[in-house]
Structures are given as structure tokens and as C-alpha cells.
Scaffold this motif. Structure first.
Motif, PDB file in Angstrom:
ATOM      1  N   ASP A 101       0.849  -1.190   0.000  1.00  0.00           N
ATOM      2  CA  ASP A 101       0.000   0.000   0.000  1.00  0.00           C
ATOM      3  C   ASP A 101       0.888   1.244   0.000  1.00  0.00           C
ATOM      4  N   GLN A 102       0.277   2.395   0.045  1.00  0.00           N
ATOM      5  CA  GLN A 102       1.045   3.641  -0.033  1.00  0.00           C
ATOM      6  C   GLN A 102       2.062   3.763   1.095  1.00  0.00           C
ATOM      7  N   SER A 103       1.693   3.342   2.273  1.00  0.00           N
ATOM      8  CA  SER A 103       2.645   3.446   3.390  1.00  0.00           C
ATOM      9  C   SER A 103       3.854   2.542   3.162  1.00  0.00           C
ATOM     10  N   LYS A 104       3.629   1.378   2.579  1.00  0.00           N
ATOM     11  CA  LYS A 104       4.747   0.474   2.258  1.00  0.00           C
ATOM     12  C   LYS A 104       5.620   1.081   1.163  1.00  0.00           C
ATOM     13  N   LEU A 105       5.020   1.723   0.181  1.00  0.00           N
ATOM     14  CA  LEU A 105       5.791   2.373  -0.885  1.00  0.00           C
ATOM     15  C   LEU A 105       6.692   3.466  -0.325  1.00  0.00           C
ATOM     16  N   ASP A 106       6.216   4.131   0.721  1.00  0.00           N
ATOM     17  CA  ASP A 106       6.977   5.222   1.331  1.00  0.00           C
ATOM     18  C   ASP A 106       8.087   4.729   2.265  1.00  0.00           C
ATOM     19  N   GLU A 107       7.992   3.478   2.713  1.00  0.00           N
ATOM     20  CA  GLU A 107       8.999   2.928   3.617  1.00  0.00           C
ATOM     21  C   GLU A 107      10.343   2.777   2.909  1.00  0.00           C
ATOM     22  N   THR A 108      11.402   2.746   3.688  1.00  0.00           N
ATOM     23  CA  THR A 108      12.734   2.479   3.157  1.00  0.00           C
ATOM     24  C   THR A 108      12.787   1.030   2.707  1.00  0.00           C
ATOM     25  N   TYR A 109      13.272   0.812   1.489  1.00  0.00           N
ATOM     26  CA  TYR A 109      13.417  -0.544   0.951  1.00  0.00           C
ATOM     27  C   TYR A 109      14.472  -1.295   1.755  1.00  0.00           C
ATOM     28  N   LYS A 110      14.314  -2.598   1.899  1.00  0.00           N
ATOM     29  CA  LYS A 110      15.166  -3.406   2.772  1.00  0.00           C
ATOM     30  C   LYS A 110      16.628  -3.463   2.334  1.00  0.00           C
ATOM     31  N   LEU A 111      16.880  -3.415   1.040  1.00  0.00           N
ATOM     32  CA  LEU A 111      18.247  -3.501   0.530  1.00  0.00           C
ATOM     33  C   LEU A 111      18.718  -2.129   0.078  1.00  0.00           C
ATOM     34  N   GLU A 112      19.999  -1.898   0.186  1.00  0.00           N
ATOM     35  CA  GLU A 112      20.573  -0.623  -0.252  1.00  0.00           C
ATOM     36  C   GLU A 112      21.470  -0.864  -1.461  1.00  0.00           C
TER      37      GLU A 112
END
Length: 146
Positions: A101-112
Motif C-alpha cells: 500500500d502507499q505506506s509500504k511504498l513510502d517505507e525504506t526498501y530493505k536492501l541498499e
């Protein structure tokens, strides 16, 4: 969230399937053209490994373990298997993105891979990566079967 990302990924993975089906000579899937390092088959394996890991494992929790080295060394996988794996990846991507969802899209992705960025940023990068190699596969097919 309107799941436009899942729709775009599915659309272009179906194009990938169609490109592999368009090879008139199946052997050409594993042929290189002058000056081009990878075969169409290699690029398919690379794309599927990437998406199964970056979306399936990282967002969908599938547990897929990527072997990137094998993506570039495995040769001669039959067309039927490539097609089945593309279709399986479509389902993995759709299922994994259905939970975003939108909140997940806004979260920092797990890998850099490109620094600390949002999930939306990385999903956009992965989509561009898919299209880059999809274009290469189309071009290879047309060169090899001209």
C-alpha cells in the motif's frame, strides 16, 4: 492503493513471454550476436532472478534465494521452462505487490543498492531494469532471425 505497479509488471512480463515465443528457432534464444555479451535466454534468467528476489523475497516473503552467478552461466534452458518460469514470476510479482500500500511504498526498501531509498524508488528502478532488458531481447531476436 491502485495497483498500477502490479499491472505494469504483469504487462511487461507478458511481453517478455511473447518475445521468447516469437523466436522461430529456439536455438537462437541461446545465441549471441556480434558485440553482444548476453543471450536472450541469459537475460530472461537474470530478469526472473532479479524480480523473484527483489520483489518476491523482499516484499512478498517468498524465501526465493537468488543465484546471480548462475543466471549468467546457465545455458540451454528449454523455451517451455523459460515460459513456465516467466508465468510463475508473474504470479509472484502480482501476489507480492498486492500487499503493498502507499505506506509500504513510502517505507525504506530493505536492501541498499543505490543508497537508502523508498520502496517506490526501488520498484521503479526494477521496472526500468525489466524494460531495458526486454528491449535488448527484442533487438537480439530481430538481429538473429533477420
Amino acid at each position: 492503493m491502485e495497483n498500477y505497479l502490479a499491472e505494469l509488471y504483469e504487462r511487461d512480463l507478458l511481453k517478455l513471454r511473447d518475445e521468447i515465443n516469437k523466436f522461430q528457432n529456439e536455438d537462437n534464444i541461446w545465441q549471441r550476436a556480434d558485440g553482444i555479451t548476453n543471450t536472450a535466454g541469459t537475460l530472461v534468467l537474470h530478469l526472473l532472478g532479479n524480480l523473484n528476489f527483489t520483489i518476491g523475497t523482499q516484499l512478498g516473503g517468498t524465501g526465493y534465494v537468488r543465484n546471480r552467478e548462475q543466471e549468467f552461466s546457465l545455458m540451454g534452458v528449454p523455451r517451455e521452462k523459460l515460459i513456465a518460469d516467466i508465468e510463475s514470476t508473474i504470479e509472484v510479482v502480482k501476489t507480492s505487490l498486492a500487499t503493498v500500500d502507499q505506506s509500504k511504498l513510502d517505507e525504506t526498501y530493505k536492501l541498499e543498492m543505490f543508497g537508502i531509498k523508498s520502496t517506490a524508488f526501488y520498484l521503479t528502478v526494477f521496472y526500468g531494469h525489466l524494460n531495458y532488458h526486454l528491449g535488448q531481447i527484442n533487438y537480439l531476436r530481430r538481429i538473429l532471425e533477420a
